[in-house]
Design a protein around this motif. Structure first.
Motif, PDB file in Angstrom:
ATOM      1  N   ASP A  35       0.823  -1.213   0.000  1.00 40.63           N
ATOM      2  CA  ASP A  35       0.000   0.000   0.000  1.00 40.63           C
ATOM      3  C   ASP A  35       0.857   1.263   0.000  1.00 40.63           C
ATOM      4  N   GLU A  36       1.994   1.194   0.661  1.00 42.10           N
ATOM      5  CA  GLU A  36       2.860   2.365   0.784  1.00 42.10           C
ATOM      6  C   GLU A  36       3.329   2.866  -0.587  1.00 42.10           C
ATOM      7  N   VAL A  37       3.585   1.957  -1.507  1.00 43.07           N
ATOM      8  CA  VAL A  37       4.023   2.332  -2.859  1.00 43.07           C
ATOM      9  C   VAL A  37       2.912   3.093  -3.572  1.00 43.07           C
ATOM     10  N   ILE A  38       1.684   2.603  -3.460  1.00 42.77           N
ATOM     11  CA  ILE A  38       0.537   3.269  -4.090  1.00 42.77           C
ATOM     12  C   ILE A  38       0.321   4.637  -3.453  1.00 42.77           C
ATOM     13  N   CYS A  39       0.446   4.727  -2.128  1.00 41.99           N
ATOM     14  CA  CYS A  39       0.288   6.011  -1.439  1.00 41.99           C
ATOM     15  C   CYS A  39       1.334   7.017  -1.910  1.00 41.99           C
ATOM     16  N   ASP A  40       2.561   6.563  -2.096  1.00 38.26           N
ATOM     17  CA  ASP A  40       3.612   7.465  -2.590  1.00 38.26           C
ATOM     18  C   ASP A  40       3.285   7.993  -3.976  1.00 38.26           C
ATOM     19  N   ILE A  41       2.772   7.134  -4.849  1.00 38.20           N
ATOM     20  CA  ILE A  41       2.400   7.565  -6.209  1.00 38.20           C
ATOM     21  C   ILE A  41       1.269   8.579  -6.137  1.00 38.20           C
ATOM     22  N   LEU A  42       0.236   8.291  -5.352  1.00 37.71           N
ATOM     23  CA  LEU A  42      -0.904   9.206  -5.234  1.00 37.71           C
ATOM     24  C   LEU A  42      -0.487  10.516  -4.572  1.00 37.71           C
ATOM     25  N   TRP A  43       0.424  10.457  -3.615  1.00 39.32           N
ATOM     26  CA  TRP A  43       0.940  11.647  -2.933  1.00 39.32           C
ATOM     27  C   TRP A  43       1.701  12.536  -3.924  1.00 39.32           C
ATOM     28  N   ARG A  44       2.554  11.925  -4.737  1.00 40.56           N
ATOM     29  CA  ARG A  44       3.329  12.690  -5.738  1.00 40.56           C
ATOM     30  C   ARG A  44       2.430  13.390  -6.746  1.00 40.56           C
ATOM     31  N   ASN A  45       1.275  12.781  -7.034  1.00 39.11           N
ATOM     32  CA  ASN A  45       0.348  13.342  -8.008  1.00 39.11           C
ATOM     33  C   ASN A  45      -0.759  14.165  -7.362  1.00 39.11           C
ATOM     34  N   ASN A  46      -0.567  14.531  -6.097  1.00 43.32           N
ATOM     35  CA  ASN A  46      -1.498  15.391  -5.343  1.00 43.32           C
ATOM     36  C   ASN A  46      -2.924  14.848  -5.275  1.00 43.32           C
ATOM     37  N   LEU A  47      -3.048  13.522  -5.165  1.00 45.82           N
ATOM     38  CA  LEU A  47      -4.369  12.923  -5.032  1.00 45.82           C
ATOM     39  C   LEU A  47      -4.683  12.529  -3.587  1.00 45.82           C
ATOM     40  N   LEU A  48      -3.673  12.542  -2.724  1.00 47.59           N
ATOM     41  CA  LEU A  48      -3.881  12.290  -1.299  1.00 47.59           C
ATOM     42  C   LEU A  48      -3.466  13.527  -0.516  1.00 47.59           C
ATOM     43  N   LYS A  49      -4.332  13.969   0.384  1.00 47.13           N
ATOM     44  CA  LYS A  49      -3.981  15.102   1.237  1.00 47.13           C
ATOM     45  C   LYS A  49      -3.095  14.647   2.383  1.00 47.13           C
ATOM     46  N   GLU A  50      -3.396  13.469   2.918  1.00 45.16           N
ATOM     47  CA  GLU A  50      -2.582  12.898   3.991  1.00 45.16           C
ATOM     48  C   GLU A  50      -2.523  11.394   3.793  1.00 45.16           C
ATOM     49  N   LYS A  51      -1.418  10.814   4.197  1.00 46.43           N
ATOM     50  CA  LYS A  51      -1.257   9.373   4.042  1.00 46.43           C
ATOM     51  C   LYS A  51      -2.007   8.649   5.152  1.00 46.43           C
TER      52      LYS A  51
END
Length: 61
Positions: A35-51
């Motif tokens: 899950d951490e890999v997916i969160c990093d991708i979404l974080w880089r693309n500004n789709l997650l405000k917080e992990k």
């Protein structure tokens, strides 16, 4: 690390399916990564405000 989908496909599926945190484990399992890999991708693309605090780690041998 080799993903089954490109980063843009992951982001597109995340947005298209509502962008909820419930999509993170689904995308992780489709790509055979944690899950951490997916969160990093979404974080880089500004789709997650917080992990999310609780992330799953899968054992893909």
């Amino acid at each position: 690390m080799q993903l089954e989908m490109t980063e843009s496909e992951i982001c597109h599926r995340f947005r298209r399916n509502g962008g909820g945190k419930r999509m993170i484990p689904i995308l992780a399992q489709l790509n055979a990564v944690d899950d951490e890999v997916i969160c990093d991708i979404l974080w880089r693309n500004n789709l997650l405000k917080e992990k999310p605090k609780f992330l799953h780690q899968y054992n893909y041998a």
